[in-house]
Write a protein that holds these residues in place. Structure first.
Motif, short mmCIF file in Angstrom:
data_model
loop_
_atom_site.label_atom_id
_atom_site.label_comp_id
_atom_site.label_asym_id
_atom_site.label_seq_id
_atom_site.Cartn_x
_atom_site.Cartn_y
_atom_site.Cartn_z
N LEU A 36 9.15 73.06 32.72
CA LEU A 36 9.94 74.21 32.16
C LEU A 36 11.30 74.37 32.92
CD1 LEU A 36 7.04 76.76 31.38
CD2 LEU A 36 8.37 75.90 29.83
N VAL A 37 11.02 74.24 34.39
CA VAL A 37 12.29 74.51 35.26
C VAL A 37 13.33 73.31 35.03
CG1 VAL A 37 12.89 74.63 37.64
CG2 VAL A 37 10.85 75.84 36.88
N ILE A 38 12.85 72.10 34.70
CA ILE A 38 14.00 71.32 34.46
C ILE A 38 14.12 71.16 32.99
CG2 ILE A 38 12.77 69.84 36.59
CD1 ILE A 38 11.61 67.76 34.44
N SER A 39 14.01 72.18 32.15
CA SER A 39 14.38 72.06 30.87
C SER A 39 15.94 72.26 30.62
CB SER A 39 13.60 73.34 30.07
OG SER A 39 12.48 72.59 29.80
N PHE A 40 16.54 71.83 29.90
CA PHE A 40 17.92 71.86 29.47
C PHE A 40 18.49 73.21 29.50
CE2 PHE A 40 21.56 72.21 26.10
CZ PHE A 40 22.34 71.71 27.00
N SER A 41 17.81 74.37 29.22
CA SER A 41 18.44 75.65 29.23
C SER A 41 17.66 76.41 30.28
CB SER A 41 18.26 76.38 27.93
OG SER A 41 18.74 75.44 26.69
N PHE A 42 17.02 76.01 31.13
CA PHE A 42 16.21 76.87 31.86
C PHE A 42 17.30 77.68 32.89
CE2 PHE A 42 14.35 77.89 36.45
CZ PHE A 42 13.30 78.57 35.81
N TRP A 43 18.04 77.08 33.60
CA TRP A 43 19.24 77.63 34.69
C TRP A 43 20.01 78.62 33.86
CZ3 TRP A 43 19.82 78.47 39.49
CH2 TRP A 43 21.14 78.93 39.79
N THR A 44 20.67 78.28 32.74
CA THR A 44 21.49 79.01 31.80
C THR A 44 20.74 80.40 31.45
OG1 THR A 44 22.51 77.27 31.04
CG2 THR A 44 22.82 79.26 29.87
N TYR A 45 19.66 80.37 31.06
CA TYR A 45 18.90 81.59 30.78
C TYR A 45 18.42 82.54 31.83
CZ TYR A 45 20.33 80.59 26.10
OH TYR A 45 21.25 80.44 24.94
N GLY A 46 18.31 81.95 33.02
CA GLY A 46 17.88 82.61 34.39
C GLY A 46 19.15 83.40 34.82
N THR A 47 20.38 82.92 34.58
CA THR A 47 21.59 83.58 35.25
C THR A 47 22.69 83.76 34.65
OG1 THR A 47 22.59 81.13 35.41
CG2 THR A 47 21.15 81.60 37.33
N ASN A 48 22.58 83.50 33.22
CA ASN A 48 23.72 83.87 32.31
C ASN A 48 22.84 84.75 31.16
OD1 ASN A 48 25.80 84.46 30.60
ND2 ASN A 48 25.68 82.30 29.70
N GLY A 49 22.22 84.27 30.08
CA GLY A 49 21.67 84.99 29.10
C GLY A 49 20.35 85.65 29.53
N ILE A 50 20.45 86.54 30.64
CA ILE A 50 19.36 87.08 31.50
C ILE A 50 18.38 87.71 30.50
CG2 ILE A 50 18.79 88.57 33.20
CD1 ILE A 50 21.50 88.00 34.29
N ARG A 51 18.64 88.79 29.60
CA ARG A 51 17.72 89.35 28.50
C ARG A 51 17.10 88.24 27.83
NH1 ARG A 51 20.59 92.52 24.68
NH2 ARG A 51 22.33 91.35 25.28
N ASN A 52 17.58 87.50 27.15
CA ASN A 52 17.10 86.45 26.39
C ASN A 52 16.03 85.78 27.25
OD1 ASN A 52 16.34 85.07 24.23
ND2 ASN A 52 18.32 84.30 23.79
N GLY A 53 16.52 85.38 28.38
CA GLY A 53 15.49 84.49 29.35
C GLY A 53 14.06 85.41 29.87
#
Length: 363
Positions: A139-156
């Protein structure tokens, strides 16, 4: 914080995860179920979990993290006495308003990271028991994991709550958490619809056919479906206009490219092919896995219909957040290969290679 350090903050995240992958690869010769491997993974996994939580939660408030700046502006407005706005994603607004009245923005963003990372940790522990590390890692190494923890926060946060809800034994508790995820981000109504559909019909063959059908439908009638979903308001109007209309994707870590996204479709197909292999070819029948797979197929099929949209990656994420689980789940619950640990390691290498190349070298 030093500007140069902030500039490399995201880059360093991928280097840290790369180092962790090297450690996992080095232990690939051990038997998956061996006591030695399980003890190592338990200790290593908890350290990795803490690192991810702290690294995301204690990041600086900086424009390099995209929407984080917007969240900070909204938080400061509440902090300075602005009235509560509950028309949009009420549960998240209550959360943001309550923290603004009791703490500062750094606490707020740490708690956002907490509610993004911790549910994934408990989902992995609950479903996969002693093999939880492998699911959490993918889950952590998934393509979008970092993006949705730091940018798309609500969605993450909403997607993490959704996975956590699916792992609950009582259907009433599960449904309550899934509904809560929609109150954090309304786009989760689509996965919720997929979940409800699986309660009445959970035959994966039909969902596979539906996903395949959506590809030619999108090629021939993609514009129609984009306009249709905008007109019926299946997602909140403001968000849908951004997702399906003209919007800049730079902060999403994806290239703004209008047209049929064959690259995104290829990435999504990893989950479809994995699910087909396990369920159709190997006749794997775990009920929770079938439910996850079918929700994935429903959500990804919807995205395929509007794949040409400029901001369709956020709609794709409504299925992508499950992708790692779809790929690795049966390998942690059932014996398919004599050298299963090595197979898992190879999958992790290939999966992370896509993430690393796309996020470090391309985007």
């Amino acid at each position: 914080m030093n500007f140069i350090f902030v500039e490399y903050y995201t880059f360093l995240f991928y280097q840290f995860t790369l180092i962790m992958l090297f450690i996992v690869v080095a232990q690939g010769s051990l038997k998956l179920e061996s006591l030695n491997n399980l003890v190592i993974k338990k200790s290593l996994g908890f350290v990795f979990f803490l690192f991810i939580l702290l690294y995301i939660g204690l990041r600086p408030i900086n424009y390099r993290f995209g929407d984080m700046i917007i969240y900070n502006i909204q938080f400061q407005q509440y902090f300075n006495g602005a009235p509560l706005l509950i028309a949009k994603d009420p549960l998240f607004e209550y959360f943001k308003y309550g923290i603004a009245k009791t703490a500062n923005a750094f606490v707020f963003f740490f708690l956002c990271a907490f509610f993004y990372v911790v549910p994934l940790y408990y989902f992995s522990k609950k479903v996969f028991k002693e093999f939880w590390f492998y699911n959490f890692f993918i889950l952590v190494i998934s393509f979008s994991f970092w993006t949705y923890g730091t940018n798309g926060i609500r969605n993450g946060i909403a997607t993490s709550l959704f996975l956590f809800g699916l792992s609950r034994d009582k259907k009433s508790i599960a449904l309550l958490i899934l509904i809560a995820s929609t109150l954090v981000h309304k786009s989760m109504l689509l996965p919720l619809f997929g979940y409800i559909a699986t309660l009445f019909y959970n035959n994966s063959k039909t969902y596979f056919y539906f996903w395949l059908l959506c590809i030619p439908l999108s090629l021939v009638m993609g514009g129609f479906f984009t306009n249709f979903f905008m007109s019926v308001g299946i997602v909140e109007e403001q968000a849908l206009s951004g997702y399906l209309g003209e919007f800049n994707q730079a902060s999403e870590g994806v290239e703004l490219k209008v047209g049929f996204r064959w690259d995104f479709l290829l990435y999504s197909s990893f989950g479809v092919l994995a699910g087909w292999y396990y369920v159709i070819k190997m006749n794997y029948k775990d009920q929770l896995y079938l439910q996850l797979l079918n929700i994935y197929l429903v959500c990804n099929a919807f995205w395929v219909l509007v794949i040409r949209a400029n901001y369709s990656n956020r709609l794709a994420y409504l299925s992508w957040f499950m992708l790692g689980v779809i790929i690795i789940y049966p390998l942690l619950k059932n014996k398919f290969f004599n050298n299963q640990h090595q197979v898992i390691v190879r999958i992790l290498i290939a999966y992370f290679a896509f993430t690393y190349i796309m996020n470090v070298f391309i985007y």
